[in-house]
Design a protein around this motif. Structure first.
Motif, PDB file in Angstrom:
ATOM      1  N   ASP A 184       0.932  -1.038  -0.107  1.00 60.30           N
ATOM      2  CA  ASP A 184      -0.173   0.014  -0.021  1.00 60.30           C
ATOM      3  C   ASP A 184       0.912   1.376  -0.067  1.00 60.30           C
ATOM      4  O   ASP A 184       1.756   1.373   0.730  1.00 60.30           O
ATOM      5  N   GLY A 185       0.594   2.149  -1.040  1.00 61.50           N
ATOM      6  CA  GLY A 185       1.443   3.298  -1.069  1.00 61.50           C
ATOM      7  C   GLY A 185       2.577   3.228  -1.806  1.00 61.50           C
ATOM      8  O   GLY A 185       3.261   4.091  -2.224  1.00 61.50           O
ATOM      9  N   THR A 186       2.987   1.916  -2.187  1.00 58.75           N
ATOM     10  CA  THR A 186       4.202   1.643  -3.207  1.00 58.75           C
ATOM     11  C   THR A 186       3.870   0.990  -4.386  1.00 58.75           C
ATOM     12  O   THR A 186       4.084   1.554  -5.162  1.00 58.75           O
ATOM     13  N   LEU A 187       3.390  -0.093  -4.318  1.00 55.79           N
ATOM     14  CA  LEU A 187       2.769  -0.643  -5.372  1.00 55.79           C
ATOM     15  C   LEU A 187       1.582  -0.025  -6.077  1.00 55.79           C
ATOM     16  O   LEU A 187       1.437  -0.030  -7.398  1.00 55.79           O
ATOM     17  N   THR A 188       0.788   0.342  -5.265  1.00 58.30           N
ATOM     18  CA  THR A 188      -0.297   1.516  -5.613  1.00 58.30           C
ATOM     19  C   THR A 188      -0.519   2.456  -4.797  1.00 58.30           C
ATOM     20  O   THR A 188      -0.314   2.324  -3.293  1.00 58.30           O
ATOM     21  N   ASN A 189      -0.940   3.479  -5.251  1.00 57.33           N
ATOM     22  CA  ASN A 189      -1.106   4.701  -4.162  1.00 57.33           C
ATOM     23  C   ASN A 189      -2.720   4.509  -3.607  1.00 57.33           C
ATOM     24  O   ASN A 189      -3.666   5.163  -4.000  1.00 57.33           O
ATOM     25  N   SER A 190      -2.632   4.188  -2.451  1.00 57.72           N
ATOM     26  CA  SER A 190      -3.683   3.288  -1.771  1.00 57.72           C
ATOM     27  C   SER A 190      -3.923   4.373  -0.550  1.00 57.72           C
ATOM     28  O   SER A 190      -4.927   3.996   0.235  1.00 57.72           O
ATOM     29  N   ASP A 191      -2.956   5.184  -0.163  1.00 51.84           N
ATOM     30  CA  ASP A 191      -3.035   5.714   1.396  1.00 51.84           C
ATOM     31  C   ASP A 191      -4.224   6.524   1.578  1.00 51.84           C
ATOM     32  O   ASP A 191      -4.905   6.534   2.596  1.00 51.84           O
ATOM     33  N   ASP A 192      -4.623   7.412   0.458  1.00 49.94           N
ATOM     34  CA  ASP A 192      -6.002   8.242   0.591  1.00 49.94           C
ATOM     35  C   ASP A 192      -7.117   7.379   1.074  1.00 49.94           C
ATOM     36  O   ASP A 192      -7.853   7.539   1.866  1.00 49.94           O
ATOM     37  N   LEU A 193      -7.320   6.142   0.236  1.00 46.85           N
ATOM     38  CA  LEU A 193      -8.265   5.032   0.584  1.00 46.85           C
ATOM     39  C   LEU A 193      -8.197   4.511   1.761  1.00 46.85           C
ATOM     40  O   LEU A 193      -9.252   4.387   2.612  1.00 46.85           O
ATOM     41  N   HIS A 194      -7.030   4.269   2.317  1.00 46.83           N
ATOM     42  CA  HIS A 194      -6.774   3.481   3.771  1.00 46.83           C
ATOM     43  C   HIS A 194      -7.516   4.688   4.637  1.00 46.83           C
ATOM     44  O   HIS A 194      -7.972   4.487   5.779  1.00 46.83           O
ATOM     45  N   PHE A 195      -7.026   5.980   4.458  1.00 51.45           N
ATOM     46  CA  PHE A 195      -7.317   7.243   5.396  1.00 51.45           C
ATOM     47  C   PHE A 195      -8.744   7.212   5.564  1.00 51.45           C
ATOM     48  O   PHE A 195      -9.374   7.177   6.452  1.00 51.45           O
ATOM     49  N   GLU A 196      -9.311   7.296   4.384  1.00 53.58           N
ATOM     50  CA  GLU A 196     -10.879   7.662   4.312  1.00 53.58           C
ATOM     51  C   GLU A 196     -11.612   6.610   4.831  1.00 53.58           C
ATOM     52  O   GLU A 196     -12.676   6.770   5.460  1.00 53.58           O
ATOM     53  N   THR A 197     -11.162   5.183   4.691  1.00 54.74           N
ATOM     54  CA  THR A 197     -11.933   4.206   5.196  1.00 54.74           C
ATOM     55  C   THR A 197     -11.728   4.005   6.719  1.00 54.74           C
ATOM     56  O   THR A 197     -12.812   3.698   7.596  1.00 54.74           O
ATOM     57  N   TYR A 198     -10.679   4.340   7.316  1.00 52.44           N
ATOM     58  CA  TYR A 198     -10.434   4.697   8.719  1.00 52.44           C
ATOM     59  C   TYR A 198     -11.146   5.968   9.232  1.00 52.44           C
ATOM     60  O   TYR A 198     -11.917   5.567  10.238  1.00 52.44           O
ATOM     61  N   ARG A 199     -11.233   6.728   8.620  1.00 51.10           N
ATOM     62  CA  ARG A 199     -11.910   7.824   9.135  1.00 51.10           C
ATOM     63  C   ARG A 199     -13.546   7.688   9.056  1.00 51.10           C
ATOM     64  O   ARG A 199     -14.189   7.832  10.075  1.00 51.10           O
ATOM     65  N   ASP A 200     -14.062   7.012   8.173  1.00 50.58           N
ATOM     66  CA  ASP A 200     -15.308   6.593   7.877  1.00 50.58           C
ATOM     67  C   ASP A 200     -15.988   5.798   9.047  1.00 50.58           C
ATOM     68  O   ASP A 200     -16.930   5.600   9.348  1.00 50.58           O
ATOM     69  N   THR A 201     -15.024   4.441   9.101  1.00 53.33           N
ATOM     70  CA  THR A 201     -15.374   3.307  10.222  1.00 53.33           C
ATOM     71  C   THR A 201     -15.388   4.036  11.437  1.00 53.33           C
ATOM     72  O   THR A 201     -16.145   3.421  12.311  1.00 53.33           O
ATOM     73  N   LEU A 202     -14.560   4.815  11.964  1.00 55.61           N
ATOM     74  CA  LEU A 202     -14.661   5.435  13.324  1.00 55.61           C
ATOM     75  C   LEU A 202     -15.717   6.242  13.197  1.00 55.61           C
ATOM     76  O   LEU A 202     -16.252   6.179  14.720  1.00 55.61           O
ATOM     77  N   LEU A 203     -16.349   7.018  12.385  1.00 51.87           N
ATOM     78  CA  LEU A 203     -17.654   7.890  12.506  1.00 51.87           C
ATOM     79  C   LEU A 203     -18.597   6.997  12.861  1.00 51.87           C
ATOM     80  O   LEU A 203     -19.674   7.284  13.698  1.00 51.87           O
ATOM     81  N   LYS A 204     -18.542   5.890  12.228  1.00 57.03           N
ATOM     82  CA  LYS A 204     -19.714   4.810  12.222  1.00 57.03           C
ATOM     83  C   LYS A 204     -19.737   3.974  13.601  1.00 57.03           C
ATOM     84  O   LYS A 204     -20.787   3.980  14.177  1.00 57.03           O
ATOM     85  N   PHE A 205     -18.621   3.448  13.872  1.00 60.44           N
ATOM     86  CA  PHE A 205     -18.559   2.573  15.038  1.00 60.44           C
ATOM     87  C   PHE A 205     -17.779   3.027  16.455  1.00 60.44           C
ATOM     88  O   PHE A 205     -17.963   2.345  17.261  1.00 60.44           O
ATOM     89  N   ALA A 206     -17.258   4.118  16.197  1.00 58.03           N
ATOM     90  CA  ALA A 206     -16.679   4.815  17.292  1.00 58.03           C
ATOM     91  C   ALA A 206     -16.943   6.250  17.524  1.00 58.03           C
ATOM     92  O   ALA A 206     -16.031   7.111  17.516  1.00 58.03           O
ATOM     93  N   PRO A 207     -18.308   6.622  17.589  1.00 52.18           N
ATOM     94  CA  PRO A 207     -18.502   8.200  17.499  1.00 52.18           C
ATOM     95  C   PRO A 207     -17.760   8.821  18.756  1.00 52.18           C
ATOM     96  O   PRO A 207     -17.704  10.119  18.602  1.00 52.18           O
ATOM     97  N   GLU A 208     -17.383   8.051  19.667  1.00 53.51           N
ATOM     98  CA  GLU A 208     -16.989   8.933  20.616  1.00 53.51           C
ATOM     99  C   GLU A 208     -15.247   9.351  20.579  1.00 53.51           C
ATOM    100  O   GLU A 208     -14.948  10.309  21.228  1.00 53.51           O
ATOM    101  N   TYR A 209     -14.673   8.599  19.572  1.00 51.83           N
ATOM    102  CA  TYR A 209     -13.309   8.985  19.182  1.00 51.83           C
ATOM    103  C   TYR A 209     -13.290  10.493  18.942  1.00 51.83           C
ATOM    104  O   TYR A 209     -14.157  10.974  18.055  1.00 51.83           O
ATOM    105  N   ASN A 210     -12.114  11.281  19.294  1.00 53.86           N
ATOM    106  CA  ASN A 210     -12.067  12.669  19.155  1.00 53.86           C
ATOM    107  C   ASN A 210     -13.334  13.512  19.153  1.00 53.86           C
ATOM    108  O   ASN A 210     -13.564  14.675  18.483  1.00 53.86           O
ATOM    109  N   ASP A 211     -14.243  13.139  20.233  1.00 52.58           N
ATOM    110  CA  ASP A 211     -15.381  13.998  20.456  1.00 52.58           C
ATOM    111  C   ASP A 211     -16.374  13.987  19.149  1.00 52.58           C
ATOM    112  O   ASP A 211     -17.023  14.884  19.096  1.00 52.58           O
TER     113      ASP A 211
END
Length: 295
Positions: A80-107
């Protein structure tokens, strides 16, 4: 707190002054501050600015290239980020998963990209989730990262290799250069990504090293050490390609000369952390000049 000189000479100087004391006090503070700043600037220049100047980068590159075996016999690829430029996608999926499953994160505020880039990118889920949610029980942590990986697979069906990846893999085959994949991605995600990139036939199971399956994932050197073992080569006979701080630390700790792939980091940051050269993709002339010189 500023400490003023207390020698006999300076004490006598202060006693002989007839002008108002506050004026000379302020003047002394200014002089001492300027003197200290000048000394610090001369003796302790910014490490980053010195270590990432063009002359430093050229010097470091030449030094490391000289230390590499006369012939490169193996290559270790991050995914990831080397063979393919996937870092944006990993960030976005972590961001969205946290908002859905851990709404308490980062207030309830979304995961910040700068924090992700500096602290999380390239790390294994077992490191990332406890860092974000240290008070969660283990089973909830696992549920969250499995949900994140499922969302990533859903969104990554149309990813593509970086320019030059196929060319370099063909070059390795033609010149009998061994290569392995060294990734912190879980095996299921790794195989999905290789399938999406149409590279699964290039990386058979014996060529895939999963950080999660080692005693310690990246940034520890275990996965790269295993890669060297499978290649049957010494570190100086290989080069590695990495895009993240975590992966770079792992490869450098294993003693492998490492090329930074600048999909998400700057050249200055990666050189400062141990890479000996950088490329934007695998078609860069400087990379092919190195490969041909060491073939």
């Amino acid at each position: 707190m500023i400490q003023f000189p207390t020698t006999a000479a300076t004490s006598a100087c202060w006693m002989s002054i007839s002008c108002p004391f506050p004026f000379y006090l302020a003047l002394t503070v200014v002089v001492l501050t300027l003197r200290s700043s000048c000394v610090a600037a001369f003796c302790f220049p910014s490490r980053l600015s010195v270590r990432t100047s063009k002359s430093y980068i050229r010097s470091r590159q030449n030094s490391v290239v000289m230390s590499i075996s006369p012939h490169i016999k193996g290559i270790c690829f991050d995914m990831d980020g080397t063979l393919t430029n996937s870092d944006d996608l990993h960030f976005e999926t972590y961001r969205d998963t946290l908002l859905k499953f851990a709404p308490e994160y980062n207030d309830g505020r979304p995961l910040e990209r700068a924090f992700y880039d500096q602290k999380l990118s390239g790390s294994a889920n077992e490191i990332i989730v406890p860092m974000l949610l240290p008070h969660w029980p283990q089973d909830r942590m696992e549920e969250l990262w499995l949900a994140k990986e499922a969302l990533y697979r859903e969104r990554s069906a149309n990813i593509s290799p970086l320019p030059g990846v196929i060319r370099l893999l063909d070059w390795c085959t033609e010149n009998k250069i061994g290569y392995v994949l060294v990734t912190n991605a879980p095996r299921v995600e790794c195989l999905h990504t290789l399938h999406s990139l149409k590279l699964k036939d290039r990386f058979h199971d014996s060529k895939i090293i999963i950080g999660q399956e080692m005693a310690r994932p990246k940034p520890f050197p275990d996965a790269y050490n295993e890669g060297l073992r499978r290649l049957g080569l010494a570190a100086k006979e290989c080069i590695a390609f990495e895009d993240s701080f975590s992966g770079l630390a792992s490869a450098v700790a294993a003693g492998i000369p490492t090329v930074a792939v600048l999909t998400s980091r700057s050249e200055a940051e990666m050189i400062d952390r141990g890479a000996f050269m950088s490329v934007k993709d695998f078609d860069e002339p400087s990379l092919w000049a190195l490969l041909e010189a060491k073939n």
